[in-house]
Scaffold this active site. Structure first.
Site, PDB file in Angstrom:
ATOM      1  N   SER A  89       0.826  -1.073  -0.216  1.00  0.00           N
ATOM      2  CA  SER A  89       0.015   0.166   0.068  1.00  0.00           C
ATOM      3  C   SER A  89       0.772   1.124   0.009  1.00  0.00           C
ATOM      4  CB  SER A  89      -0.937  -0.074   1.250  1.00  0.00           C
ATOM      5  OG  SER A  89      -0.020   0.165   2.477  1.00  0.00           O
ATOM      6  N   ASP A 125      -1.146  -1.460  -3.967  1.00  0.00           N
ATOM      7  CA  ASP A 125      -2.310  -1.514  -3.357  1.00  0.00           C
ATOM      8  C   ASP A 125      -2.959  -0.281  -3.308  1.00  0.00           C
ATOM      9  OD1 ASP A 125      -4.507  -2.963  -2.468  1.00  0.00           O
ATOM     10  OD2 ASP A 125      -3.922  -2.881  -0.314  1.00  0.00           O
ATOM     11  N   GLY A 155     -10.999  -6.529   0.906  1.00  0.00           N
ATOM     12  CA  GLY A 155     -11.692  -6.818   2.381  1.00  0.00           C
ATOM     13  C   GLY A 155     -12.020  -8.137   2.573  1.00  0.00           C
ATOM     14  N   SER A 204     -10.151 -10.556   4.331  1.00  0.00           N
ATOM     15  CA  SER A 204      -9.816 -11.445   5.416  1.00  0.00           C
ATOM     16  C   SER A 204     -11.028 -12.111   6.008  1.00  0.00           C
ATOM     17  CB  SER A 204      -9.023 -10.096   6.361  1.00  0.00           C
ATOM     18  OG  SER A 204      -7.650 -10.199   5.912  1.00  0.00           O
ATOM     19  N   ASN A 208      -7.946 -10.090  -1.952  1.00  0.00           N
ATOM     20  CA  ASN A 208      -6.767  -9.141  -0.954  1.00  0.00           C
ATOM     21  C   ASN A 208      -6.960  -9.563   0.291  1.00  0.00           C
ATOM     22  OD1 ASN A 208      -6.677  -7.771  -3.618  1.00  0.00           O
ATOM     23  ND2 ASN A 208      -6.645  -5.921  -2.440  1.00  0.00           N
ATOM     24  N   ASP A 266      -5.033  -8.358   3.825  1.00  0.00           N
ATOM     25  CA  ASP A 266      -3.987  -7.880   4.883  1.00  0.00           C
ATOM     26  C   ASP A 266      -4.312  -8.094   6.406  1.00  0.00           C
ATOM     27  OD1 ASP A 266      -2.380  -5.971   6.104  1.00  0.00           O
ATOM     28  OD2 ASP A 266      -3.103  -4.244   5.083  1.00  0.00           O
TER      29      ASP A 266
HETATM   30  P1  13P Z   1      -8.712  -7.006   4.788  1.00  0.00           P
HETATM   31  O1  13P Z   1      -8.493  -5.614   5.625  1.00  0.00           O
HETATM   32  O2  13P Z   1      -9.926  -7.816   4.817  1.00  0.00           O
HETATM   33  O3  13P Z   1      -7.334  -7.900   4.787  1.00  0.00           O
HETATM   34  O4  13P Z   1      -8.687  -6.656   3.237  1.00  0.00           O
HETATM   35  C1  13P Z   1      -7.297  -6.070   2.605  1.00  0.00           C
HETATM   36  C2  13P Z   1      -7.622  -5.223   1.487  1.00  0.00           C
HETATM   37  O5  13P Z   1      -8.277  -5.237   0.707  1.00  0.00           O
HETATM   38  C3  13P Z   1      -6.302  -4.481   0.903  1.00  0.00           C
HETATM   39  O6  13P Z   1      -6.489  -3.813  -0.228  1.00  0.00           O
HETATM   40  O1  G3H Z   2      -6.707  -1.621   1.747  1.00  0.00           O
HETATM   41  C1  G3H Z   2      -5.956  -1.245   2.735  1.00  0.00           C
HETATM   42  C2  G3H Z   2      -4.866  -2.272   3.261  1.00  0.00           C
HETATM   43  O2  G3H Z   2      -5.178  -2.942   4.164  1.00  0.00           O
HETATM   44  C3  G3H Z   2      -3.524  -1.574   3.521  1.00  0.00           C
HETATM   45  O3  G3H Z   2      -3.595  -0.812   4.638  1.00  0.00           O
HETATM   46  O4  G3H Z   2      -2.707   1.268   4.326  1.00  0.00           O
HETATM   47  O5  G3H Z   2      -2.677   0.519   6.753  1.00  0.00           O
HETATM   48  O6  G3H Z   2      -1.036  -0.179   4.933  1.00  0.00           O
HETATM   49  P1  G3H Z   2      -2.493   0.136   5.124  1.00  0.00           P
HETATM   50 ZN    ZN Z   3      -8.232  -2.911  -0.390  1.00  0.00          ZN
END
Ligand code: 13P
Ligand code: G3H
Ligand code: ZN
Length: 330
Positions: A50, A83, A218, A220, A260, A262
């Site tokens: 990101s 990202d 999103g 996860s 995705n 994170d």
């Molecule tokens: P999560 O927060 O569900 O892991 O999603 C991450 C995401 O979409 C990063 O672009």
């Molecule tokens: O979509 C967002 C990702 O989870 C990245 O998060 O901007 O905190 O690195 P971040």
């Molecule tokens: Zn995202």
């Protein structure tokens, strides 16, 4: 093999009918945990950074950590993807660093908060596509907005993708992949009860543009076990639910190709470090607790590679270079 373009990886996923996880990274241990999982399960993989990650790693570190992943895993196709790029400038910066794919999130303004109009989104996405494709780099766009706010990213409001607009958007911009908003949100606090996602949006878009891979942000799962470890060892996370693996599998069946993730990596790391330090009060060697974190990322990601159906597909195709991709875009 060098870093590969995302377009080819996702086009292959359409052919093979599976999903590819895109895992957010910020440091060496995350990359190593993900790469061990990819290597053991023989999975192609998308490593994504990101803007926050670029800032945290001061950019050069992410570039060379990805290069290390490539050198260490010569038989695994790896994409390095930006990202939630917020502008043409950010995308140019990532491409300059050697990223083989960028996301331009034109669903939000450059402040990453204010929703844009369809026309504004098309304009900035088209600019990024024109720039990136000349260099063989793949582009992901987004239409509709997710709920949830992560480190200032996101409007907090959900606007599901309109399938008709999505088809129009793909035609007007020439994106290689499109992120849809189907009811998920970023972060750990997605749902209070088991979610119902707007799966029909996926099938409506796939029916009309089957050749364009679709993306789910999103994604996860926020596994209960990970929350429990964190809370058992001194953390204080509230009760919450993510996107269950069953829902992700259903979405993949309907046409989602990039998933995705994170938050689950963050939870795995936090739990492992809390546990290690609580059980070893005299410990002060960072390799011990970062090692435990790396192991937790590996376990979490390995399960996803198997669940998404990515496992076993690393050797299915000969990865193309960006030079070869340039020819395809002409
Ligand atoms: P999560 O927060 O569900 O892991 O999603 C991450 C995401 O979409 C990063 O672009
Ligand atoms: O979509 C967002 C990702 O989870 C990245 O998060 O901007 O905190 O690195 P971040
Ligand atoms: Zn995202």
């Amino acid at each position: 093999m060098p870093l590969v373009p995302m377009k080819q990886m996702l086009d292959e996923a359409i052919k093979g009918d599976y999903g590819v996880g895109a895992y957010n990274v910020n440091n060496m241990e995350q990359i190593q945990g993900i790469m061990r999982a990819a290597s053991e399960t023989k999975s192609p993989v998308i490593i994504q950074a990101s803007r926050g990650a670029l800032k945290y790693t001061n950019m050069a570190y992410i570039k060379y950590l990805a290069a290390a992943a490539v050198e260490d895993n010569p038989d695994i196709p790896i994409v390095l993807h930006l990202d939630h790029g917020n502008s043409l400038e950010t995308c140019k910066q990532a491409i300059g660093l050697g990223f083989t794919s960028v996301m331009i999130d034109g669903s939000l303004s450059e402040d990453s908060k204010t929703p844009t109009t369809f026309e504004e989104n098309v304009k900035v996405t088209r600019e990024v596509v024109d720039y990136a494709h000349r260099l063989g780099v793949s582009v992901e766009g987004e239409l509709g907005t997710l709920g949830g706010i992560e480190d200032g990213v996101g409007s907090g409001k959900v606007m599901l993708t309109d399938p008709d607009e999505a088809v129009k958007f793909i035609k007007l911009t020439g994106v290689d992949a499109l992120a849809l908003a189907i009811g998920t949100s970023h972060g750990a606090y997605k749902f209070k009860v088991k979610p119902t996602l707007a799966m029909d949006i996926i099938s409506k878009v796939v029916k009309r543009v089957p050749e364009v891979p679709l993306v789910m942000h999103g994604s996860s799962s926020v596994p209960q076990e990970l929350i429990e470890v964190i809370n058992k060892y001194g953390g204080r996370l509230e009760k919450t639910m993510g996107v269950p693996m069953e829902s992700i599998k259903e979405a993949i069946k309907m046409g989602i190709r990039k998933i995705n993730v994170d938050t689950d990596g963050r939870l795995a790391i936090t739990g492992a470090i809390r546990k290690y330090l609580s059980e070893n009060l005299d410990a002060f060697d960072p390799r011990k607790y970062f090692g435990a974190a790396r192991e937790a990322v590996y376990q979490t990601v390995k399960g996803k590679m198997i669940g998404f159906g990515t496992a076993g597909h690393a050797g299915d195709y000969k990865p193309m270079t960006l030079e070869e991709m340039k020819g395809i875009y002409k």
